[in-house]
Design a protein around this motif. Structure first.
Motif, mmCIF file in Angstrom:
data_model
loop_
_atom_site.group_PDB
_atom_site.id
_atom_site.type_symbol
_atom_site.label_atom_id
_atom_site.label_comp_id
_atom_site.label_asym_id
_atom_site.label_seq_id
_atom_site.Cartn_x
_atom_site.Cartn_y
_atom_site.Cartn_z
ATOM 1 N N ALA A 196 9.161 -6.235 -7.576
ATOM 2 C CA ALA A 196 9.903 -5.060 -7.623
ATOM 3 C C ALA A 196 9.669 -4.070 -8.598
ATOM 4 O O ALA A 196 9.858 -3.027 -8.515
ATOM 5 C CB ALA A 196 11.781 -5.482 -7.707
ATOM 6 N N LEU A 197 9.473 -4.745 -9.936
ATOM 7 C CA LEU A 197 9.028 -4.050 -11.114
ATOM 8 C C LEU A 197 7.916 -3.460 -10.890
ATOM 9 O O LEU A 197 7.798 -1.934 -11.278
ATOM 10 C CB LEU A 197 8.962 -4.903 -12.404
ATOM 11 N N VAL A 198 6.938 -4.232 -10.374
ATOM 12 C CA VAL A 198 5.371 -3.233 -10.120
ATOM 13 C C VAL A 198 5.596 -2.271 -9.165
ATOM 14 O O VAL A 198 4.921 -0.933 -9.526
ATOM 15 C CB VAL A 198 4.380 -4.528 -9.577
ATOM 16 N N HIS A 199 6.413 -2.371 -8.042
ATOM 17 C CA HIS A 199 6.628 -1.556 -7.224
ATOM 18 C C HIS A 199 7.362 0.041 -7.713
ATOM 19 O O HIS A 199 6.943 0.768 -7.379
ATOM 20 C CB HIS A 199 7.394 -1.905 -5.789
ATOM 21 N N GLU A 200 8.266 -0.351 -8.581
ATOM 22 C CA GLU A 200 8.948 0.977 -9.176
ATOM 23 C C GLU A 200 7.856 1.499 -10.185
ATOM 24 O O GLU A 200 8.005 2.700 -10.074
ATOM 25 C CB GLU A 200 10.016 0.195 -10.192
ATOM 26 N N CYS A 201 7.150 0.732 -10.826
ATOM 27 C CA CYS A 201 5.899 1.640 -11.651
ATOM 28 C C CYS A 201 5.135 2.520 -10.702
ATOM 29 O O CYS A 201 4.575 3.467 -11.093
ATOM 30 C CB CYS A 201 5.478 0.675 -12.453
ATOM 31 N N MET A 202 4.630 1.575 -9.677
ATOM 32 C CA MET A 202 4.034 2.354 -8.710
ATOM 33 C C MET A 202 4.299 3.609 -8.104
ATOM 34 O O MET A 202 3.723 4.745 -7.782
ATOM 35 C CB MET A 202 3.466 1.418 -7.486
ATOM 36 N N ASP A 203 5.730 3.667 -7.673
ATOM 37 C CA ASP A 203 6.426 4.693 -7.391
ATOM 38 C C ASP A 203 6.449 5.903 -8.493
ATOM 39 O O ASP A 203 6.182 7.249 -8.006
ATOM 40 C CB ASP A 203 7.707 4.356 -6.815
ATOM 41 N N LEU A 204 6.584 5.593 -9.669
ATOM 42 C CA LEU A 204 6.682 6.623 -10.763
ATOM 43 C C LEU A 204 5.301 7.274 -10.844
ATOM 44 O O LEU A 204 5.200 8.525 -10.949
ATOM 45 C CB LEU A 204 6.825 5.970 -11.949
ATOM 46 N N PHE A 205 4.155 6.475 -10.555
ATOM 47 C CA PHE A 205 2.707 7.119 -10.673
ATOM 48 C C PHE A 205 2.189 7.901 -9.267
ATOM 49 O O PHE A 205 1.151 8.428 -9.125
ATOM 50 C CB PHE A 205 1.690 6.408 -11.011
ATOM 51 N N ALA A 206 3.148 7.662 -8.226
ATOM 52 C CA ALA A 206 2.601 8.006 -6.844
ATOM 53 C C ALA A 206 2.385 9.664 -6.681
ATOM 54 O O ALA A 206 1.244 9.806 -6.391
ATOM 55 C CB ALA A 206 3.828 8.016 -5.772
ATOM 56 N N PRO A 207 3.021 10.275 -7.505
ATOM 57 C CA PRO A 207 2.668 11.941 -7.305
ATOM 58 C C PRO A 207 1.319 12.268 -8.088
ATOM 59 O O PRO A 207 0.342 12.752 -7.584
ATOM 60 C CB PRO A 207 3.731 12.632 -8.134
ATOM 61 N N VAL A 208 0.981 11.440 -9.141
ATOM 62 C CA VAL A 208 -0.184 11.656 -9.807
ATOM 63 C C VAL A 208 -1.468 11.089 -9.125
ATOM 64 O O VAL A 208 -2.435 11.540 -9.058
ATOM 65 C CB VAL A 208 -0.252 10.948 -11.206
#
Length: 337
Positions: A196-208
Motif C-alpha cells: 500500500a505504501l509503494v502504491h501510494e508513492c507511485m500515485d504521487l509521481f503518476a503525473p510526472v
C-alpha cells in the motif's frame, strides 16, 4: 567575509603551532636538565668513593672500583631511560603532527564544501524566487490587459507550483539535516502495509511519469507484507529514490518498484534503465553534499544522505547496484512486523 574567516583560521593555526613548539621546548629543556643532574650526581658519588678509598687499606681498592662501576652503570641506565622517553615523545609528536595535518585538511575540505553548499543553496533559492516573481508579473500583466487565456494562466501556475515545490523540498531537507545533527529527527513507527505504501508513492509521481512518457510498474508477491515503521519517513525515502530515477533517466525510460521478503525483513527496490553509476561514485552517493562533487549537479546532495539516516534509524540497510549503460537499483530493507 570569506577572507576574514580564512585569516582567522590561519591565526588559530599559528597560535596552535606556537603553543606546541613552546611545550616541546619546555619538555626538551626538562629532559636535558635531568641528564645533567644524573651526570652531576654520578660524578659526586664517584668522588665520594675515591675520597673514601684513600682512608682505607689497599685491600678495599677492588671494592671501591666495583662501587664506581656500579655508579657508572646506574648512570647509563638512567640515561637510557631518558633516551627511550625522548624517542617515545618524538614518535608521539610525529603522530600529533600527522593528526593535526589530517584534521586541518578535513576542516579545509569541510569549509570549502560548506561554502560551496551555501552558494548553491542561495543560487537555487534565488532562481526559484525569480521564476515565481516573473510568472506572477506575467499573470498580473496579462490579467490587467485581458491578454491571459486559460492555457497560459495554467502554464504559469504550474511553473510557480514547481518552483515552490522545489523550494519546499530544499528547505525541508535543510531542516531534516539540522534535526539529525541535534538528535531531534524523531520517528513515529506504526504497522504499515508495504504494498500500500509503494502504491501510494507511485500515485504521487503518476503525473510526472505521464508527462515524461515514463513507464512505471510494480512487482510484489501475492501475500501481504507488513513492517513496523514511520509511514511518512519511509514514504520520503521511497519518494527520493523514485525522484532520482526520474531525474537521471532519459524521457521514456522504465522504472520498476518491487518488494520481497528476505528472512526477517522486507527489501524494497527501485530499478531504472538509466545511464548507471560509475563504481568510484557509488561509495559517495550517501554522503552529505555528494551532488556538489558532480559536474552535472541536480540537487543539494542531501536526499540520499537523509534516506540512509532514516533507514539506519529503522535498523535497516540501504545500498545500490549499477551497471554503466544498463541502469541502477536502489534497495533498502525494513524489519518485518
Amino acid at each position: 567575509m570569506e577572507a576574514e574567516k580564512t585569516a582567522f583560521s590561519q591565526k588559530l593555526r599559528e597560535q596552535t603551532d606556537e603553543s606546541l613548539e613552546e611545550e616541546r621546548k619546555k619538555t626538551d629543556a626538562h629532559l636535558e636538565q635531568q641528564v645533567q643532574e644524573i651526570e652531576e650526581k654520578t660524578d659526586e658519588e664517584v668522588r665520594s668513593i675515591q675520597r673514601t678509598a684513600h682512608k682505607h687499606t689497599a685491600s678495599d681498592a677492588f671494592q671501591n672500583t666495583e662501587q664506581e662501576s656500579h655508579a657508572r652503570i646506574q648512570e647509563r641506565f638512567q640515561k637510557a631511560l631518558i633516551a627511550e622517553t625522548e624517542a617515545l615523545l618524538e614518535r608521539e609528536r610525529q603522530k600529533t603532527d600527522v593528526s593535526l595535518l589530517e584534521e586541518r585538511i578535513h576542516i579545509d575540505s569541510e569549509l570549502t564544501t560548506r561554502n560551496q553548499f551555501l552558494a548553491i543553496v542561495s543560487h537555487d533559492l534565488q532562481n526559484s524566487v525569480a521564476g515565481i516573481l516573473i510568472r506572477a508579473r506575467l499573470m498580473r500583466k496579462g490579467l490587467f490587459g485581458d491578454q491571459m487565456d486559460t492555457g497560459s494562466l495554467l502554464d504559469n501556475i504550474g511553473i510557480i507550483e514547481q518552483a515552490a515545490t522545489g523550494m519546499h523540498r530544499m528547505i525541508n531537507d535543510l531542516l531534516d539535516v539540522e534535526r539529525m545533527a541535534h538528535g531531534k529527527l524523531l520517528l513515529k513507527p506504526e504497522r504499515v502495509d508495504v504494498q500500500a505504501l509503494v502504491h501510494e508513492c507511485m500515485d504521487l509521481f503518476a503525473p510526472v511519469v505521464a508527462s515524461r512518457s515514463f513507464s512505471m510498474s510494480s512487482d510484489f508477491p501475492s501475500e501481504p507484507m507488513f513492517v513496523h515503521c514511520d509511514h511518512d519517513r519511509i514514504l520520503q525515502v521511497l519518494s527520493n529514490l523514485i525522484g532520482n530515477a526520474l531525474k537521471f533517466t532519459p524521457t521514456g525510460g522504465t522504472i520498476t518498484l518491487s518488494a520481497r521478503k528476505r528472512e526477517s525483513e522486507v527489501e524494497v527496490s527501485v530499478t531504472d534503465n538509466g545511464p548507471g553509476i560509475p563504481d568510484d561514485a557509488k561509495a559517495k552517493l550517501f554522503e552529505k553534499f555528494s551532488q556538489l562533487k558532480l559536474n552535472d549537479r541536480r540537487g543539494l546532495g542531501l536526499g540520499l544522505f537523509i534516506a540512509k539516516w532514516i533507514v539506519d534509524a529503522h535498523k535497516g540497510r540501504i545500498g545500490v547496484t549499477s551497471v554503466l549503460g544498463k541502469g541502477s537499483t536502489f534497495s533498502f530493507t525494513l524489519p518485518l512486523h
